[in-house]
Design a protein around this motif. Structure first.
Motif, PDB file in Angstrom:
ATOM      1  N   ASP A   1     -64.702  41.849 -82.631  1.00 46.73           N
ATOM      2  CA  ASP A   1     -63.646  43.329 -83.112  1.00 46.73           C
ATOM      3  C   ASP A   1     -64.022  44.706 -83.938  1.00 46.73           C
ATOM      4  O   ASP A   1     -65.042  44.549 -84.482  1.00 46.73           O
ATOM      5  N   PHE A   2     -64.044  45.407 -82.693  1.00 46.34           N
ATOM      6  CA  PHE A   2     -64.683  47.098 -83.167  1.00 46.34           C
ATOM      7  C   PHE A   2     -63.138  47.938 -83.163  1.00 46.34           C
ATOM      8  O   PHE A   2     -62.389  47.661 -82.944  1.00 46.34           O
ATOM      9  N   ARG A   3     -62.934  48.197 -84.675  1.00 51.83           N
ATOM     10  CA  ARG A   3     -62.630  48.357 -85.646  1.00 51.83           C
ATOM     11  C   ARG A   3     -62.181  49.719 -85.870  1.00 51.83           C
ATOM     12  O   ARG A   3     -63.300  50.304 -86.623  1.00 51.83           O
ATOM     13  N   GLY A   4     -61.638  51.216 -85.148  1.00 48.03           N
ATOM     14  CA  GLY A   4     -62.505  52.446 -85.766  1.00 48.03           C
ATOM     15  C   GLY A   4     -60.999  52.881 -85.735  1.00 48.03           C
ATOM     16  O   GLY A   4     -60.403  52.696 -87.029  1.00 48.03           O
ATOM     17  N   GLU A   5     -60.766  53.994 -85.538  1.00 49.12           N
ATOM     18  CA  GLU A   5     -59.078  55.283 -85.686  1.00 49.12           C
ATOM     19  C   GLU A   5     -57.865  55.250 -85.296  1.00 49.12           C
ATOM     20  O   GLU A   5     -59.128  56.269 -83.927  1.00 49.12           O
ATOM     21  N   ALA A   6     -57.381  55.426 -84.746  1.00 42.47           N
ATOM     22  CA  ALA A   6     -56.165  55.748 -83.615  1.00 42.47           C
ATOM     23  C   ALA A   6     -56.187  56.684 -83.622  1.00 42.47           C
ATOM     24  O   ALA A   6     -55.816  57.333 -84.864  1.00 42.47           O
ATOM     25  N   ASN A   7     -56.322  57.963 -82.599  1.00 45.50           N
ATOM     26  CA  ASN A   7     -55.884  59.559 -82.888  1.00 45.50           C
ATOM     27  C   ASN A   7     -55.198  60.340 -81.528  1.00 45.50           C
ATOM     28  O   ASN A   7     -56.005  59.122 -80.546  1.00 45.50           O
ATOM     29  N   HIS A   8     -55.600  61.284 -81.678  1.00 43.23           N
ATOM     30  CA  HIS A   8     -54.735  61.888 -80.922  1.00 43.23           C
ATOM     31  C   HIS A   8     -55.992  62.403 -79.411  1.00 43.23           C
ATOM     32  O   HIS A   8     -57.423  62.876 -80.160  1.00 43.23           O
ATOM     33  N   ALA A   9     -56.261  62.099 -78.188  1.00 48.19           N
ATOM     34  CA  ALA A   9     -57.257  62.355 -77.149  1.00 48.19           C
ATOM     35  C   ALA A   9     -57.629  63.832 -77.171  1.00 48.19           C
ATOM     36  O   ALA A   9     -58.902  63.944 -76.720  1.00 48.19           O
TER      37      ALA A   9
ATOM     38  N   ASP B   1     -65.321  64.098 -85.426  1.00 47.27           N
ATOM     39  CA  ASP B   1     -64.773  63.437 -85.711  1.00 47.27           C
ATOM     40  C   ASP B   1     -64.135  62.796 -85.597  1.00 47.27           C
ATOM     41  O   ASP B   1     -62.528  61.513 -86.254  1.00 47.27           O
ATOM     42  N   ARG B   2     -64.095  61.775 -84.453  1.00 47.16           N
ATOM     43  CA  ARG B   2     -64.103  60.507 -83.918  1.00 47.16           C
ATOM     44  C   ARG B   2     -65.132  59.264 -84.695  1.00 47.16           C
ATOM     45  O   ARG B   2     -65.733  58.973 -84.635  1.00 47.16           O
ATOM     46  N   ARG B   3     -63.491  58.299 -84.943  1.00 51.99           N
ATOM     47  CA  ARG B   3     -63.798  56.695 -85.173  1.00 51.99           C
ATOM     48  C   ARG B   3     -63.208  56.266 -83.832  1.00 51.99           C
ATOM     49  O   ARG B   3     -62.418  54.838 -84.203  1.00 51.99           O
TER      50      ARG B   3
ATOM     51  N   LYS C   1     -63.431  40.137 -70.632  1.00 47.12           N
ATOM     52  CA  LYS C   1     -61.727  39.965 -71.145  1.00 47.12           C
ATOM     53  C   LYS C   1     -62.099  40.866 -71.882  1.00 47.12           C
ATOM     54  O   LYS C   1     -63.103  40.932 -73.249  1.00 47.12           O
ATOM     55  N   ILE C   2     -61.052  41.913 -71.947  1.00 45.64           N
ATOM     56  CA  ILE C   2     -60.758  43.018 -73.455  1.00 45.64           C
ATOM     57  C   ILE C   2     -59.390  42.998 -73.558  1.00 45.64           C
ATOM     58  O   ILE C   2     -58.892  43.374 -72.671  1.00 45.64           O
ATOM     59  N   ALA C   3     -59.240  43.395 -74.708  1.00 39.48           N
ATOM     60  CA  ALA C   3     -57.748  43.991 -75.182  1.00 39.48           C
ATOM     61  C   ALA C   3     -57.986  45.472 -75.946  1.00 39.48           C
ATOM     62  O   ALA C   3     -59.114  45.811 -76.846  1.00 39.48           O
ATOM     63  N   VAL C   4     -57.241  46.341 -75.899  1.00 40.02           N
ATOM     64  CA  VAL C   4     -56.858  47.822 -76.267  1.00 40.02           C
ATOM     65  C   VAL C   4     -56.088  47.751 -77.109  1.00 40.02           C
ATOM     66  O   VAL C   4     -55.682  48.078 -76.840  1.00 40.02           O
ATOM     67  N   GLU C   5     -55.731  48.164 -78.419  1.00 40.50           N
ATOM     68  CA  GLU C   5     -55.189  48.829 -78.895  1.00 40.50           C
ATOM     69  C   GLU C   5     -55.091  50.850 -79.141  1.00 40.50           C
ATOM     70  O   GLU C   5     -56.575  50.887 -79.898  1.00 40.50           O
ATOM     71  N   PRO C   6     -54.345  51.827 -79.556  1.00 38.69           N
ATOM     72  CA  PRO C   6     -53.059  51.133 -78.834  1.00 38.69           C
ATOM     73  C   PRO C   6     -52.699  50.670 -77.213  1.00 38.69           C
ATOM     74  O   PRO C   6     -52.017  50.937 -76.770  1.00 38.69           O
ATOM     75  N   ASN C   7     -54.173  52.056 -76.658  1.00 35.47           N
ATOM     76  CA  ASN C   7     -53.553  51.238 -75.300  1.00 35.47           C
ATOM     77  C   ASN C   7     -53.495  52.382 -74.100  1.00 35.47           C
ATOM     78  O   ASN C   7     -52.045  52.306 -73.398  1.00 35.47           O
ATOM     79  N   GLY C   8     -53.354  53.385 -75.357  1.00 35.69           N
ATOM     80  CA  GLY C   8     -52.609  54.826 -74.268  1.00 35.69           C
ATOM     81  C   GLY C   8     -53.858  55.653 -73.188  1.00 35.69           C
ATOM     82  O   GLY C   8     -54.867  55.660 -74.168  1.00 35.69           O
ATOM     83  N   VAL C   9     -53.118  56.032 -72.706  1.00 34.45           N
ATOM     84  CA  VAL C   9     -54.255  57.180 -71.551  1.00 34.45           C
ATOM     85  C   VAL C   9     -55.361  58.183 -72.490  1.00 34.45           C
ATOM     86  O   VAL C   9     -56.474  58.800 -72.405  1.00 34.45           O
ATOM     87  N   ASN C  10     -53.250  58.315 -73.097  1.00 36.75           N
ATOM     88  CA  ASN C  10     -53.892  59.907 -74.129  1.00 36.75           C
ATOM     89  C   ASN C  10     -54.552  59.759 -75.523  1.00 36.75           C
ATOM     90  O   ASN C  10     -54.153  60.566 -76.753  1.00 36.75           O
TER      91      ASN C  10
ATOM     92  N   ILE D   1     -57.084  57.624 -78.488  1.00 34.62           N
ATOM     93  CA  ILE D   1     -58.383  57.033 -78.893  1.00 34.62           C
ATOM     94  C   ILE D   1     -58.172  55.285 -79.554  1.00 34.62           C
ATOM     95  O   ILE D   1     -56.579  55.247 -80.424  1.00 34.62           O
ATOM     96  N   PRO D   2     -59.104  54.195 -79.052  1.00 39.70           N
ATOM     97  CA  PRO D   2     -58.388  53.079 -79.814  1.00 39.70           C
ATOM     98  C   PRO D   2     -58.722  53.071 -81.425  1.00 39.70           C
ATOM     99  O   PRO D   2     -59.806  53.762 -81.446  1.00 39.70           O
ATOM    100  N   SER D   3     -58.035  52.272 -81.345  1.00 37.12           N
ATOM    101  CA  SER D   3     -58.051  51.906 -82.986  1.00 37.12           C
ATOM    102  C   SER D   3     -58.430  50.589 -83.061  1.00 37.12           C
ATOM    103  O   SER D   3     -58.816  50.124 -84.311  1.00 37.12           O
ATOM    104  N   LEU D   4     -58.380  50.243 -81.831  1.00 38.82           N
ATOM    105  CA  LEU D   4     -58.440  47.956 -81.549  1.00 38.82           C
ATOM    106  C   LEU D   4     -59.637  47.972 -80.583  1.00 38.82           C
ATOM    107  O   LEU D   4     -59.145  48.865 -79.225  1.00 38.82           O
ATOM    108  N   VAL D   5     -60.768  47.620 -80.517  1.00 38.38           N
ATOM    109  CA  VAL D   5     -61.204  47.162 -78.276  1.00 38.38           C
ATOM    110  C   VAL D   5     -62.006  45.652 -78.769  1.00 38.38           C
ATOM    111  O   VAL D   5     -62.551  45.756 -79.611  1.00 38.38           O
ATOM    112  N   ARG D   6     -61.160  44.814 -78.884  1.00 38.00           N
ATOM    113  CA  ARG D   6     -61.605  43.841 -78.949  1.00 38.00           C
ATOM    114  C   ARG D   6     -62.232  42.887 -77.175  1.00 38.00           C
ATOM    115  O   ARG D   6     -61.315  43.270 -76.758  1.00 38.00           O
TER     116      ARG D   6
END
Length: 405
Positions: A215-223, A230-232, A260-269, A271-276
């Motif tokens: 579980d890689f946890r970062g910070e969701a933000n605008h792509a 500034d990205r995590r 197998k991978i799961a991404v949150e919030p899984n939006g094209v635009n 930045i993920p908050s979580l990549v599992r």
């Protein structure tokens, strides 16, 4: 009923018209159709049919209560978009081998059983060999109750919805005590037999293997508005870990796969908050496997720290090396080599099987049927009809040799 007609009858069940692969997941409609097929085959042959407390299906020739039974079979469920042969070949071949034995007029002195183990692939609940693990006591009732699918449905809820009682699941030592030997026939998941030119092989051992969740946890933000500095972003750390897994596996002569991978919030635009990501790793021995997984985790933590990302790693399942019963393995080689003069190589495998789970409780062995492509867990998985028939004959020879002694 011939092998070919049984195979043709089972072939359409759970097949995706889009991918050509199979989606026979535990306790779903496709699984119910497979289970109905198994029961029909058992009853058509006058076999005693039963379902055990863990949902595994059994068909018996002779009285299983007599003990020292010879049992064969495999599973009918599949991985997502899997091939037709992984599992079903062993079940269809079991019924076909029984038909061949009856055609020979074989005189068996031990009970003969055929089994379809439930949820072998773990495609729905994330844990392989659930049916055989429960039976062998390798999975506790509490652990089983915590298993959930992608929609949050628990294993007990799924069983109940399919018409089975989940309250009785758990170890089944009395059933295992009936079994004197278990032989599982399976399509080879590799090209060893194709390279050697042999139709049938005998398994020596199953490599130690396991599954780990990263579980890689970062910070969701605008792509589009967040500067790279500034990205995590957890995705680069995950991507670098995937490459590290390939590198470390090559160095150790092992295999390691993030499949197998799961991404949150899984939006094209976004930045993920979580990549599992889920790592599957296997090696010929425990030391090599430990080396590979330790190195992958070390690299992952370094990448995560460099990108300001948090990382947790959890081992979700593990199976140590399985050495199949040497005496039984040697007996299979004697039957197929001395009695039939068939050249039968002995080979290891990196794939897990119900036979491996049962090996700690009863003598087990495996037969492999040649796979010319070496591809498995894919619609491209294949075995020729001639090789399948050769596998049926080899299984019949083995069952006769074991069950008449």
């Amino acid at each position: 009923m011939s092998f070919h007609s049984m195979w043709a009858e089972l072939l359409p069940v759970g097949r995706s018209s889009a991918s050509g692969g199979y989606r026979r997941y535990a306790w779903t409609g496709a699984d119910a159709d497979c289970r109905a097929w198994f029961r029909q085959q058992a009853e058509a042959r006058g076999l005693a049919y039963e379902v055990d407390r863990n949902g595994n299906q059994w068909a018996w020739l002779g009285d299983p209560a007599a003990g020292n039974a010879v049992v064969t079979g495999s599973h009918l469920d599949s991985v997502p978009d899997g091939g037709a042969f992984d599992g079903p070949l062993g079940v269809v071949s079991a019924f076909a081998a029984l038909d061949e034995l009856r055609g020979r007029g074989a005189q068996l002195t031990r009970p003969l059983g055929i089994v379809n183990f439930g949820d072998e692939e773990g495609a729905r609940f994330g844990l392989a060999c659930v049916g055989s693990r429960l039976t062998a006591g390798a999975l506790t009732v509490e652990q089983a109750h915590r298993l959930t699918d992608g929609d949050g449905v628990t294993l007990p809820q799924a069983m109940e919805a399919a018409g089975y009682d989940p309250d009785g699941i758990g170890p089944d030592p009395e059933r295992l005590a009936r079994i004197g030997a278990f032989v599982e026939l399976h399509v080879e998941q590799g090209r060893a037999l194709d390279l050697s030119g042999d139709r049938v092989g005998i398994a020596s051992a199953i490599w130690p293997h396991g599954r780990w969740r990263f579980d890689f946890r970062g910070e969701a933000n605008h792509a589009g508005t967040t500067r790279l500095a500034d990205r995590r972003d957890p995705m680069p750390s995950y991507a670098e870990t995937v490459l590290a897994a390939r590198r470390e596996a090559e160095l150790a002569g092992a295999v390691a796969t993030f499949g197998k991978i799961a991404v949150e919030p899984n939006g094209v635009n976004a930045i993920p908050s979580l990549v599992r990501g889920w790592l599957d790793s296997r090696a010929a021995d425990q030391a090599s496997l430990d080396t590979v997984v330790t190195a992958i985790e070390k690299a992952a933590r370094e990448y995560a720290a460099a990108h300001g990302v948090d990382l947790t790693v959890e081992r979700e399942s593990f199976t140590p090396v399985v050495e199949f019963d040497h005496a039984l393995r040697d007996e299979l080689a004697r039957i197929l080599g001395s009695d039939t003069e068939l050249k039968v190589p002995v080979l290891g495998t990196g794939a897990g099987h119900d036979a491996g789970i049962l090996s700690g409780r009863v003598p087990t062995a495996m037969l492999f049927v040649r796979n010319p492509t070496g591809v498995s867990h894919s619609p491209a998985e294949h075995a020729t009809e001639d090789d399948c028939v050769a596998g049926v004959t080899a299984l019949a020879d083995v069952l006769e040799g074991l069950a008449r002694t």
